[in-house]
Design a protein around this motif. Structure first.
Motif, PDB file in Angstrom:
ATOM      1  N   ILE A  91       0.818  -1.216   0.000  1.00  0.00           N
ATOM      2  CA  ILE A  91       0.000   0.000   0.000  1.00  0.00           C
ATOM      3  C   ILE A  91       0.855   1.270   0.000  1.00  0.00           C
ATOM      4  O   ILE A  91       0.472   2.284  -0.573  1.00  0.00           O
ATOM      5  CB  ILE A  91      -0.927  -0.001   1.238  1.00  0.00           C
ATOM      6  CG1 ILE A  91      -1.881  -1.187   1.198  1.00  0.00           C
ATOM      7  CG2 ILE A  91      -1.690   1.293   1.372  1.00  0.00           C
ATOM      8  CD1 ILE A  91      -3.020  -1.036   0.256  1.00  0.00           C
ATOM      9  N   ASP A  92       2.008   1.216   0.664  1.00  0.00           N
ATOM     10  CA  ASP A  92       2.827   2.421   0.877  1.00  0.00           C
ATOM     11  C   ASP A  92       3.072   3.269  -0.373  1.00  0.00           C
ATOM     12  O   ASP A  92       2.803   4.468  -0.362  1.00  0.00           O
ATOM     13  CB  ASP A  92       4.162   2.045   1.525  1.00  0.00           C
ATOM     14  CG  ASP A  92       4.231   2.535   2.966  1.00  0.00           C
ATOM     15  OD1 ASP A  92       3.312   3.280   3.365  1.00  0.00           O
ATOM     16  OD2 ASP A  92       5.179   2.185   3.676  1.00  0.00           O
ATOM     17  N   PRO A  93       3.558   2.649  -1.474  1.00  0.00           N
ATOM     18  CA  PRO A  93       3.791   3.493  -2.660  1.00  0.00           C
ATOM     19  C   PRO A  93       2.503   4.111  -3.193  1.00  0.00           C
ATOM     20  O   PRO A  93       2.510   5.239  -3.698  1.00  0.00           O
ATOM     21  CB  PRO A  93       4.390   2.520  -3.687  1.00  0.00           C
ATOM     22  CG  PRO A  93       4.299   1.171  -3.109  1.00  0.00           C
ATOM     23  CD  PRO A  93       4.017   1.275  -1.665  1.00  0.00           C
ATOM     24  N   LEU A  94       1.384   3.382  -3.023  1.00  0.00           N
ATOM     25  CA  LEU A  94       0.115   3.921  -3.506  1.00  0.00           C
ATOM     26  C   LEU A  94      -0.320   5.118  -2.672  1.00  0.00           C
ATOM     27  O   LEU A  94      -0.851   6.095  -3.194  1.00  0.00           O
ATOM     28  CB  LEU A  94      -0.954   2.844  -3.454  1.00  0.00           C
ATOM     29  CG  LEU A  94      -0.738   1.743  -4.481  1.00  0.00           C
ATOM     30  CD1 LEU A  94      -1.527   0.508  -4.136  1.00  0.00           C
ATOM     31  CD2 LEU A  94      -1.142   2.269  -5.847  1.00  0.00           C
ATOM     32  N   LEU A  95      -0.084   5.025  -1.360  1.00  0.00           N
ATOM     33  CA  LEU A  95      -0.452   6.149  -0.494  1.00  0.00           C
ATOM     34  C   LEU A  95       0.354   7.388  -0.849  1.00  0.00           C
ATOM     35  O   LEU A  95      -0.171   8.498  -0.861  1.00  0.00           O
ATOM     36  CB  LEU A  95      -0.219   5.787   0.978  1.00  0.00           C
ATOM     37  CG  LEU A  95      -1.331   4.979   1.635  1.00  0.00           C
ATOM     38  CD1 LEU A  95      -0.962   4.666   3.078  1.00  0.00           C
ATOM     39  CD2 LEU A  95      -2.651   5.714   1.582  1.00  0.00           C
ATOM     40  N   SER A  96       1.636   7.182  -1.163  1.00  0.00           N
ATOM     41  CA  SER A  96       2.452   8.358  -1.470  1.00  0.00           C
ATOM     42  C   SER A  96       2.089   8.934  -2.830  1.00  0.00           C
ATOM     43  O   SER A  96       2.386  10.090  -3.123  1.00  0.00           O
ATOM     44  CB  SER A  96       3.941   8.022  -1.396  1.00  0.00           C
ATOM     45  OG  SER A  96       4.270   7.117  -2.414  1.00  0.00           O
ATOM     46  N   ALA A  97       1.424   8.139  -3.673  1.00  0.00           N
ATOM     47  CA  ALA A  97       1.008   8.653  -4.980  1.00  0.00           C
ATOM     48  C   ALA A  97      -0.422   9.173  -4.938  1.00  0.00           C
ATOM     49  O   ALA A  97      -0.896   9.780  -5.890  1.00  0.00           O
ATOM     50  CB  ALA A  97       1.124   7.560  -6.037  1.00  0.00           C
ATOM     51  N   TYR A  98      -1.116   8.947  -3.811  1.00  0.00           N
ATOM     52  CA  TYR A  98      -2.557   9.209  -3.741  1.00  0.00           C
ATOM     53  C   TYR A  98      -2.913  10.632  -4.136  1.00  0.00           C
ATOM     54  O   TYR A  98      -3.803  10.871  -4.940  1.00  0.00           O
ATOM     55  CB  TYR A  98      -3.049   8.930  -2.323  1.00  0.00           C
ATOM     56  CG  TYR A  98      -4.549   8.955  -2.170  1.00  0.00           C
ATOM     57  CD1 TYR A  98      -5.288   7.802  -2.358  1.00  0.00           C
ATOM     58  CD2 TYR A  98      -5.224  10.118  -1.842  1.00  0.00           C
ATOM     59  CE1 TYR A  98      -6.661   7.807  -2.220  1.00  0.00           C
ATOM     60  CE2 TYR A  98      -6.596  10.136  -1.706  1.00  0.00           C
ATOM     61  CZ  TYR A  98      -7.314   8.974  -1.894  1.00  0.00           C
ATOM     62  OH  TYR A  98      -8.662   8.993  -1.759  1.00  0.00           O
ATOM     63  N   TYR A  99      -2.190  11.601  -3.560  1.00  0.00           N
ATOM     64  CA  TYR A  99      -2.582  12.984  -3.803  1.00  0.00           C
ATOM     65  C   TYR A  99      -2.121  13.517  -5.155  1.00  0.00           C
ATOM     66  O   TYR A  99      -2.310  14.678  -5.460  1.00  0.00           O
ATOM     67  CB  TYR A  99      -2.114  13.876  -2.648  1.00  0.00           C
ATOM     68  CG  TYR A  99      -3.045  13.728  -1.477  1.00  0.00           C
ATOM     69  CD1 TYR A  99      -4.332  14.235  -1.547  1.00  0.00           C
ATOM     70  CD2 TYR A  99      -2.675  13.048  -0.340  1.00  0.00           C
ATOM     71  CE1 TYR A  99      -5.215  14.071  -0.512  1.00  0.00           C
ATOM     72  CE2 TYR A  99      -3.554  12.878   0.715  1.00  0.00           C
ATOM     73  CZ  TYR A  99      -4.825  13.398   0.618  1.00  0.00           C
ATOM     74  OH  TYR A  99      -5.714  13.222   1.640  1.00  0.00           O
ATOM     75  N   SER A 100      -1.492  12.651  -5.952  1.00  0.00           N
ATOM     76  CA  SER A 100      -1.164  13.106  -7.303  1.00  0.00           C
ATOM     77  C   SER A 100      -2.346  12.872  -8.241  1.00  0.00           C
ATOM     78  O   SER A 100      -2.367  13.371  -9.356  1.00  0.00           O
ATOM     79  CB  SER A 100       0.074  12.382  -7.817  1.00  0.00           C
ATOM     80  OG  SER A 100      -0.220  11.032  -8.034  1.00  0.00           O
ATOM     81  N   VAL A 101      -3.332  12.097  -7.765  1.00  0.00           N
ATOM     82  CA  VAL A 101      -4.514  11.845  -8.603  1.00  0.00           C
ATOM     83  C   VAL A 101      -5.530  12.959  -8.372  1.00  0.00           C
ATOM     84  O   VAL A 101      -5.880  13.250  -7.243  1.00  0.00           O
ATOM     85  CB  VAL A 101      -5.154  10.491  -8.237  1.00  0.00           C
ATOM     86  CG1 VAL A 101      -6.451  10.300  -9.003  1.00  0.00           C
ATOM     87  CG2 VAL A 101      -4.195   9.368  -8.517  1.00  0.00           C
ATOM     88  N   PRO A 102      -5.973  13.623  -9.450  1.00  0.00           N
ATOM     89  CA  PRO A 102      -6.993  14.653  -9.264  1.00  0.00           C
ATOM     90  C   PRO A 102      -8.337  14.024  -8.925  1.00  0.00           C
ATOM     91  O   PRO A 102      -9.058  13.592  -9.814  1.00  0.00           O
ATOM     92  CB  PRO A 102      -7.035  15.374 -10.614  1.00  0.00           C
ATOM     93  CG  PRO A 102      -6.385  14.460 -11.581  1.00  0.00           C
ATOM     94  CD  PRO A 102      -5.530  13.517 -10.838  1.00  0.00           C
ATOM     95  N   VAL A 103      -8.648  13.960  -7.623  1.00  0.00           N
ATOM     96  CA  VAL A 103      -9.836  13.232  -7.153  1.00  0.00           C
ATOM     97  C   VAL A 103     -11.126  13.751  -7.799  1.00  0.00           C
ATOM     98  O   VAL A 103     -12.069  12.997  -8.016  1.00  0.00           O
ATOM     99  CB  VAL A 103      -9.928  13.305  -5.612  1.00  0.00           C
ATOM    100  CG1 VAL A 103     -11.193  12.627  -5.111  1.00  0.00           C
ATOM    101  CG2 VAL A 103      -8.718  12.655  -4.982  1.00  0.00           C
ATOM    102  N   PHE A 104     -11.129  15.065  -8.133  1.00  0.00           N
ATOM    103  CA  PHE A 104     -12.348  15.640  -8.695  1.00  0.00           C
ATOM    104  C   PHE A 104     -12.773  14.979 -10.004  1.00  0.00           C
ATOM    105  O   PHE A 104     -13.929  15.057 -10.383  1.00  0.00           O
ATOM    106  CB  PHE A 104     -12.177  17.145  -8.928  1.00  0.00           C
ATOM    107  CG  PHE A 104     -12.361  17.941  -7.675  1.00  0.00           C
ATOM    108  CD1 PHE A 104     -13.610  18.060  -7.098  1.00  0.00           C
ATOM    109  CD2 PHE A 104     -11.291  18.571  -7.073  1.00  0.00           C
ATOM    110  CE1 PHE A 104     -13.797  18.789  -5.938  1.00  0.00           C
ATOM    111  CE2 PHE A 104     -11.461  19.293  -5.910  1.00  0.00           C
ATOM    112  CZ  PHE A 104     -12.723  19.408  -5.343  1.00  0.00           C
ATOM    113  N   VAL A 105     -11.850  14.325 -10.710  1.00  0.00           N
ATOM    114  CA  VAL A 105     -12.261  13.708 -11.972  1.00  0.00           C
ATOM    115  C   VAL A 105     -13.218  12.538 -11.723  1.00  0.00           C
ATOM    116  O   VAL A 105     -13.903  12.105 -12.632  1.00  0.00           O
ATOM    117  CB  VAL A 105     -11.071  13.214 -12.839  1.00  0.00           C
ATOM    118  CG1 VAL A 105     -10.172  14.363 -13.210  1.00  0.00           C
ATOM    119  CG2 VAL A 105     -10.318  12.106 -12.170  1.00  0.00           C
ATOM    120  N   PHE A 106     -13.264  12.035 -10.482  1.00  0.00           N
ATOM    121  CA  PHE A 106     -14.220  10.965 -10.184  1.00  0.00           C
ATOM    122  C   PHE A 106     -15.631  11.510  -9.965  1.00  0.00           C
ATOM    123  O   PHE A 106     -16.594  10.757  -9.946  1.00  0.00           O
ATOM    124  CB  PHE A 106     -13.805  10.191  -8.930  1.00  0.00           C
ATOM    125  CG  PHE A 106     -12.585   9.350  -9.115  1.00  0.00           C
ATOM    126  CD1 PHE A 106     -12.635   8.217  -9.909  1.00  0.00           C
ATOM    127  CD2 PHE A 106     -11.389   9.689  -8.518  1.00  0.00           C
ATOM    128  CE1 PHE A 106     -11.514   7.437 -10.089  1.00  0.00           C
ATOM    129  CE2 PHE A 106     -10.259   8.923  -8.697  1.00  0.00           C
ATOM    130  CZ  PHE A 106     -10.323   7.792  -9.486  1.00  0.00           C
TER     131      PHE A 106
END
Lengths: 250, 254
Positions: A91-106
Motif C-alpha cells: 500500500i505504501d507506494p500507492l499512499l504516497s502517490a494518492y494525492y497526485s490523482v486529481p480526485v475531482f475527476v471521479f
C-alpha cells in the motif's frame, strides 16, 4: 508581539487597503471586483437576513459527514495496515502517490452513479480526506518509541491497555495532524464539488451568483467561506499548540 | 523511526502488487456486474473504449488544449515558486512573515477563488493557466524556502574561505544543496497544477479534458467519463512515479 507577527499584520492590512483604493478609484472595474468594505457589508446583510442558513447547513452537514467517515475509516485503515507489514509494503507506494490523482475527476462518475444529490460531494470530500488520515495514523504508529512498548510489557499490560494508554497517547500528535488535514481536505472536496455541479450549498451559491453577474453576493460568499475555513484552521492550530505545550514541546 | 519491515525479494513484492491490482480490478468488475452498463463500464470495456477513442483521434484537440494550458501553468508556477522560495528562504525575516500566510492560503478551498480569476482573466486559456499556477505555486515556494533555509551555514563558510566567486557559489554549493527539496516541491506542485487546470476546465471552459467530462455528464455518456477518468489517473500516477524515482535518488545522494 513578535516583529514578524507585527510585520505580517501590517502587510496584510496594507494589501487590503491597496485593493480597497484600487477598487474605489476605479482602477479595478466594479464588475471585476467590489471593494473589500462592500464585501464585508454585503456579507453582514446576507447573514443578518438569514439568507445563508439553508445552504450553510447543507454544506456543513456534508463536510461533517465526509470528515467523520474519513477520520474513522482512515484511522482504522491505518491501524490495520500498520499491523500487517505485507499489506503495508504493497500500500505504501500507492499512499504516497494518492494525492497526485486529481480526485475531482471521479465526481462526474459519482453523479451518474448516485444522482445529483449530496452523496457524490460527500464521497469526494471523504476521498480527499481519508488518505491524509491514513498516512498520518501510519506515521504516528511508526513513531511510538519502542521503549514505551517495552515498558508496557514490563508492566504486563494487555493489548487493549497498551493500545489505549501507551500507543494512542504517544501517536496523538500525528493523529491530530491527520485530523487537521482531513478538515481542510473535506472542505475542499465538498465546496469544490458544489461549485462544479450540484443542487445547493455554499459552493453552488457562489457559482449561481457568478452566472448572474451578482458580484455583491458572490464576493460576500467567497469571503464567508474563506473566513470560515481560516477560523476552523486557526482554532485547530491553537488547540494543537496547547496540546504540544502540555507535552513539553517548546 | 520506521518499524523494520522484513526485507522481501522483488518477486514477492511484485506478487503482492499483482494481488492488489487484481483485487482492484475484481471490485471494479463486480461494480459493473451489479450496477450494469449504465452505471459503470467494465475494466475491459473501458480499456477498449479508451483505445478506440485514442485511435479515432477525437481526443487529440482536447488533450492538446489541456496539456498546453497545463504546461504554461506549470512553468509559471515552477519559476515563480522557486524564485519566491529562494528569496524568502534567504531573507529570514520575510520568510517568517510570509510562511503562515502561505500555509493558510494553501489550506483554503481555492476552487472558491475561481470566479474571481474568471472575472479578471475571462473564460479561456488565461483563466486556466492562472488557476493551475495558483494551485502549484505555493507548495513549490514552501519547499524551496525550506530547502534554502536548511543549507548548512558551514558549506557557505567553507566556500567563502576558499574565496569562491558568487557564480561558482551558486553553481557548486547552493544549487546542489537545495536541489532535493526543490525537486520535492516541483513534484507536489506538478499534481496540484494538474488539478487546478482540470478544475478550471470543468467549471468554465469550452475545451479540454475537464470540459469533455462535464459535457459527458450532461449527455450521460458513462463510457466517456470512465475512459477519461482512467486516462487521467494513469497519467497522474505515472508522472508521479517517474518524479518520485528522481526524488528518491536526489535525496539519497544528499
Amino acid at each position: 508581539m513578535k516583529l514578524a507577527t507585527k510585520l505580517r499584520v501590517a502587510v496584510l492590512m496594507g494589501a487590503v487597503g491597496l485593493v480597497e483604493t484600487l477598487c474605489q478609484t476605479g482602477a479595478i472595474a466594479r464588475f471585476t471586483m467590489i471593494p473589500p468594505s462592500e464585501m464585508a457589508s454585503s456579507l453582514w446583510r446576507l447573514l443578518y437576513a438569514g439568507k445563508l442558513q439553508t445552504d450553510m447547513t447543507r454544506t456543513l452537514l456534508a463536510v461533517c459527514a465526509a470528515l467523520t467517515a474519513a477520520i474513522v475509516v482512515g484511522f482504522v485503515a491505518g491501524a490495520v495496515v500498520h499491523a500487517i507489514p505485507r499489506v503495508r509494503r504493497t500500500i505504501d507506494p500507492l499512499l504516497s502517490a494518492y494525492y497526485s490523482v486529481p480526485v475531482f475527476v471521479f465526481y462526474p462518475m459519482f453523479i451518474v452513479l448516485f444522482g445529483l444529490n449530496d452523496i457524490p460531494k460527500i464521497i469526494i470530500g471523504f476521498l480527499y480526506a481519508v488518505a491524509a488520515m491514513t498516512i498520518n495514523t501510519l506515521n504516528g504508529l511508526d513513531r511510538v518509541a519502542p521503549v514505551l512498548l517495552k515498558t508496557a510489557r514490563v508492566f504486563r499490560m494487555g493489548r487493549a491497555a497498551t493500545g489505549f494508554r501507551v500507543v494512542l497517547p504517544a501517536a496523538a500528535p500525528y493523529l491530530f495532524t491527520g485530523v487537521k488535514l482531513a478538515v481542510a481536505y473535506s472542505f475542499i472536496g465538498v465546496v469544490g464539488s458544489e461549485f462544479i455541479l450540484s443542487s445547493g450549498g455554499l459552493g453552488y451559491q457562489i457559482g449561481f451568483a457568478y452566472h448572474n453577474f451578482d458580484n455583491r453576493t458572490m464576493y460576500a460568499l467567497i469571503l464567508f467561506i474563506l473566513g470560515l475555513v481560516m477560523i476552523v484552521n486557526m482554532s485547530l492550530h491553537a488547540w494543537e499548540k496547547m496540546l504540544m505545550a502540555r507535552r513539553g514541546y517548546q | 523511526m520506521k518499524t523494520a519491515l522484513p526485507q522481501a525479494g522483488l518477486g514477492a513484492r511484485a506478487f503482492d502488487f499483482a494481488v492488489f491490482a487484481g483485487l482492484v480490478l475484481a471490485v471494479w468488475q463486480l461494480a459493473h456486474v451489479v450496477g450494469g452498463e449504465v452505471a459503470m463500464t467494465s475494466p475491459l470495456g473501458t480499456l477498449v473504449f479508451t483505445a478506440r477513442s485514442i485511435a479515432s483521434g477525437e481526443l487529440w484537440p482536447h488533450f492538446e488544449a489541456t496539456l498546453g494550458a497545463f504546461a504554461i501553468a506549470y512553468v509559471l508556477a515552477a519559476s515563480m515558486g522557486v524564485l519566491a522560495g529562494a528569496v524568502l528562504g534567504y531573507h529570514r525575516l520575510s520568510g517568517e512573515v510570509a510562511e503562515p500566510v502561505l500555509v493558510a492560503v494553501y489550506s483554503i478551498p481555492k476552487v472558491t477563488l475561481y470566479p474571481i480569476i474568471l472575472l479578471f482573466f475571462g473564460i479561456g486559456i488565461g483563466a486556466e493557466v492562472a488557476f493551475g499556477a495558483l494551485h502549484g505555486v505555493i507548495p513549490i515556494t514552501l519547499f524551496t524556502m525550506n530547502g534554502v533555509r536548511n543549507i548548512k551555514p558551514v558549506y557557505i563558510k567553507a566556500a567563502r574561505t576558499m574565496r569562491i566567486r558568487p557564480y561558482d557559489l551558486l553553481r557548486t554549493v547552493l544549487l546542489p544543496a537545495t536541489l532535493p527539496e526543490v525537486f520535492t516541491g516541483l513534484r507536489v506542485g506538478f499534481s496540484l497544477t494538474l488539478i487546478g487546470t482540470l478544475l478550471s476546465e470543468m467549471f468554465g471552459s469550452r475545451r479540454g479534458i475537464g470540459f469533455m467530462l462535464m459535457q459527458a455528464i450532461g449527455l450521460h455518456h458513462m463510457d466517456i467519463i470512465m475512459s477519461l477518468t482512467f486516462l487521467l489517473v494513469m497519467f497522474a500516477l505515472m508522472a508521479n512515479a517517474a518524479m518520485l524515482v528522481i526524488d528518491h535518488r536526489l535525496h539519497r545522494r544528499a
